[in-house]
Design an enzyme around this catalytic site. Sequence first.
Site, PDB file in Angstrom:
ATOM      1  CB  CYS A 238      -0.920  -0.001   1.207  1.00 38.92           C
ATOM      2  SG  CYS A 238      -1.924  -1.497   1.386  1.00 38.92           S
ATOM      3  N   GLY A 242       4.574   6.991  -1.320  1.00 41.88           N
ATOM      4  CA  GLY A 242       5.916   6.436  -1.240  1.00 41.88           C
ATOM      5  C   GLY A 242       6.740   6.779  -0.028  1.00 41.88           C
ATOM      6  CE  LYS A 244       4.386   3.697   7.331  1.00 40.98           C
ATOM      7  NZ  LYS A 244       3.614   4.930   7.008  1.00 40.98           N
ATOM      8  CG  ASP A 262      -1.828   2.629  -3.229  1.00 40.88           C
ATOM      9  OD1 ASP A 262      -1.468   2.741  -2.038  1.00 40.88           O
ATOM     10  OD2 ASP A 262      -3.002   2.841  -3.591  1.00 40.88           O
ATOM     11  CB  CYS A 359      -1.826   6.321  10.674  1.00 44.34           C
ATOM     12  SG  CYS A 359      -2.977   6.511   9.300  1.00 44.34           S
TER      13      CYS A 359
END
Length: 429
Positions: A238, A242, A244, A262, A359
């Site tokens: 996912c 970008g 991570k 993604d 998150c």
Amino acid sequence: MRLPGRIAAAIEVLTDVETRKRPVSEALKAWGLNNRFAGAGDRAAIGNLVYDALRRRSSYAFAMGADTPRALVLAAVLRDWAEAPEALNAAFAEDSHAPEPLTAEEIAGATASLDGADEATQADMPEWLLPSLKRAFGGDLAAEGQAMAGRPSLDLRVNALKATPEKVAKSLSRFSPEPTAYALMGFTMPAGPRDARTPNVTTDEGYQKGWFEVQDQGSQMVSALAGAQPGEQVLDLCAGAGGKTLALASTMGNKGQIFAYDSDRNRLAPIYDRLKRNGVRNAQVRAPHPGALDDLIGKMDRVVVDAPCTGTGTWRRRPDTKWKLTPDLLAQRQADQAAILEEALHYVKPGGTLVYITCSILPEENDDQVAALLAAHPEASSVDIAKAWRSTLVTEMPAGLATSGGGILLTPHRTGTDGFYCHLIRKAA
């Protein structure tokens, strides 16, 4: 603009948000376009007032006895910005752009106690989420909620492919960056009070050259916990814009291969320019189409899943979403997460690791999802998160971060970061 005019503008923007159901960022941009006389300092102060009003919407409404845009903005000025009611009324009387004078009820709201408020109000969190939040935080709910209602810092990650911390610190010395508490390659600039402006670091030479990226320390930490090693085959399932992927490439020293994917082309679009600016050479972007990842099944050393979620961990940055979240949206995100976890495990090779990240601060999106996956797949098991912390962040993991289900939960109260959950899952060899 003086403070009375800024207050009036903030009330106008918040009214626009409420009546037209539009994101705060859009409403602020529209106000700026329609009021070009306002300088950058004015726009920053107005934005601060609007966001402060929304972060503590519940407790401000309780103190003021109303939840109108005027009541919320005035509460922020009186209770957070510490303006004295008498001085504010005097300033209002001298400014033709000021709102109407404060009423007796509004003056009383400046010092009204929250002692009679319920738990949700004192924590400034939605009442319907209380059962979930109590599962996550127990007796720390009020402290966690108030930390979540504060202003976020501006955090940066040094790109080890192009720079050193010393080089970045020198480039940004005018902003006085401080090393992050946990992330090894991070810097932070704490949020200021009242009308303080957030440094615009993206105009800096170092940013243009790819020396650093804007990335919350919590995001840096969970990227590090993924444990990607030089030479490995890694799937960022996912990838979005970008963030991570860039952090993983830096950790891997451009060695090995990262497949960035993604399902949404629009989310993926910014990644191409970011990879180029950061000097990333070991990332291959896979655009969404049928069978795009079929050749990776059972071959990945690590699969990183930064799952779609409610975003409850980012309430400091997007406080309007705190009050828009619904049970239906939470249920939809849970369904999305369950499906993505099932898919992700197919790509992990025997002995490989699935890294599940959200998150979110809600157990339904975190421990519960992992528990369901492990129950359905006896070949999968949790990895010791404290051991992973020691090997990647090179310190002992602080007490209180581990969840009951074997993951880790970062929050503004616990770690000074956005809210992030991470769980490492090993597939049997």
